[in-house]
Each structure stands twice: as C-alpha cells, then as structure tokens.
Design a protein around this motif. Structure first.
Motif, PDB file in Angstrom:
ATOM      1  N   UNK A  33     -32.426   9.823  41.931  1.00 32.50           N
ATOM      2  CA  UNK A  33     -32.048  11.178  42.331  1.00 32.50           C
ATOM      3  C   UNK A  33     -33.061  11.767  43.306  1.00 32.50           C
ATOM      4  N   UNK A  34     -32.592  12.356  44.422  1.00 29.98           N
ATOM      5  CA  UNK A  34     -33.520  13.037  45.325  1.00 29.98           C
ATOM      6  C   UNK A  34     -34.039  14.315  44.668  1.00 29.98           C
ATOM      7  N   UNK A  35     -35.340  14.539  44.812  1.00 26.90           N
ATOM      8  CA  UNK A  35     -35.979  15.715  44.222  1.00 26.90           C
ATOM      9  C   UNK A  35     -36.399  16.712  45.299  1.00 26.90           C
ATOM     10  N   UNK A  36     -36.985  16.208  46.398  1.00 29.28           N
ATOM     11  CA  UNK A  36     -37.522  17.116  47.418  1.00 29.28           C
ATOM     12  C   UNK A  36     -37.787  16.353  48.705  1.00 29.28           C
ATOM     13  N   UNK A  37     -38.012  17.125  49.776  1.00 33.88           N
ATOM     14  CA  UNK A  37     -38.645  16.537  50.949  1.00 33.88           C
ATOM     15  C   UNK A  37     -39.830  17.410  51.321  1.00 33.88           C
ATOM     16  N   UNK A  38     -40.905  16.728  51.711  1.00 33.21           N
ATOM     17  CA  UNK A  38     -42.229  17.321  51.877  1.00 33.21           C
ATOM     18  C   UNK A  38     -42.706  17.052  53.310  1.00 33.21           C
TER      19      UNK A  38
END
Length: 136
Positions: free
Chosen positions: A80-85
C-alpha cells in the motif's frame, strides 16, 4: 485530534501531530497516477517533522521535475502506498489520502489540484483550485 492512518494490512501505521493537513489536493503527476493505479492521487500534505511512522516501511527513490529525489513510501508487506516525500520540499510530506483512517478521510475537503499539466483529458474540468505544477 491528530491525524492517523495505516496500510491495507495494518502493518504500517502513522500519526501526525496536527489537527488538519496544510493542503488536501488531487495530484495528477504521472508518477502519482502510476503509484495509485488511478487517474490521480489524493494527497494530504503535512509537516514532515510532525509525522511518526511505525512498521515495515519501504522507500523507493524516483526523480521529480526539479531533478531532486522524490521518495515513495509504501508498506513492504502489502504494498500500500503511504506517502511521497520530495527532497525539493524537505519540510513537508504528502500522505496518500486513502491511507488515512476512515473517519478522518471522510472529513477531507480537497481544495487544490497539482500537476494539472499531466491531468488526463477525460477527468472532470476542475476538481479544485488548479496548478499546472506545484503551487508556488
């Protein structure tokens, strides 16, 4: 109440010590389309120093249009994608809106569209306030 969320299998959980995101928007960049498997990614931008993450997180490094790295965070168990930083904006992180807890994501009010230069032509005309790239 702080923001909170998790991945699909709940192995990765997070909290953000803020009452609300700085910005909630539709991100139309090609990378977000590919990561979400959809026409855009709903993001909740928060201060990175207020975020606490627990669990088996994996990070993948891509390049943004700035030439700087953009780190895509996802659960190493379920993917699952959580974030992009984005390294170009080290003070913030864009949480994937779908990973927020149900009662929190029900209250989101997207107010911005970013990377509309990559918006697919069959999407609605305007979902929110549009920016061709990142807001300046």
């Amino acid at each position: 109440m702080p923001l909170s969320g998790h991945c699909l299998c709940k192995a990765v959980t997070y909290t953000v010590d803020v009452e609300a995101p700085i910005l909630t928007g539709y991100d139309h960049c090609d990378d977000c389309q590919r990561q979400s498997g959809s026409t855009y990614s709903l993001v909740a931008v928060v201060p990175k120093d207020k975020l606490t993450v627990q669990g088996p997180l994996k990070k993948w490094e891509g390049k943004g249009s700035s030439g700087h790295s953009v780190w895509r965070w996802f659960c190493s168990e379920c993917g699952s994608p959580i974030a992009h930083d984005p390294d170009a904006a080290p003070e913030i992180i864009a949480l994937k809106g779908g990973s927020l807890d149900v009662e929190i994501k029900k209250t989101l009010k997207p107010d911005t569209e970013i990377w509309t230069v990559s918006k697919l032509p069959f999407c609605q005309e305007h979902l929110a306030k549009p920016f061709e790239h990142m807001p300046q």
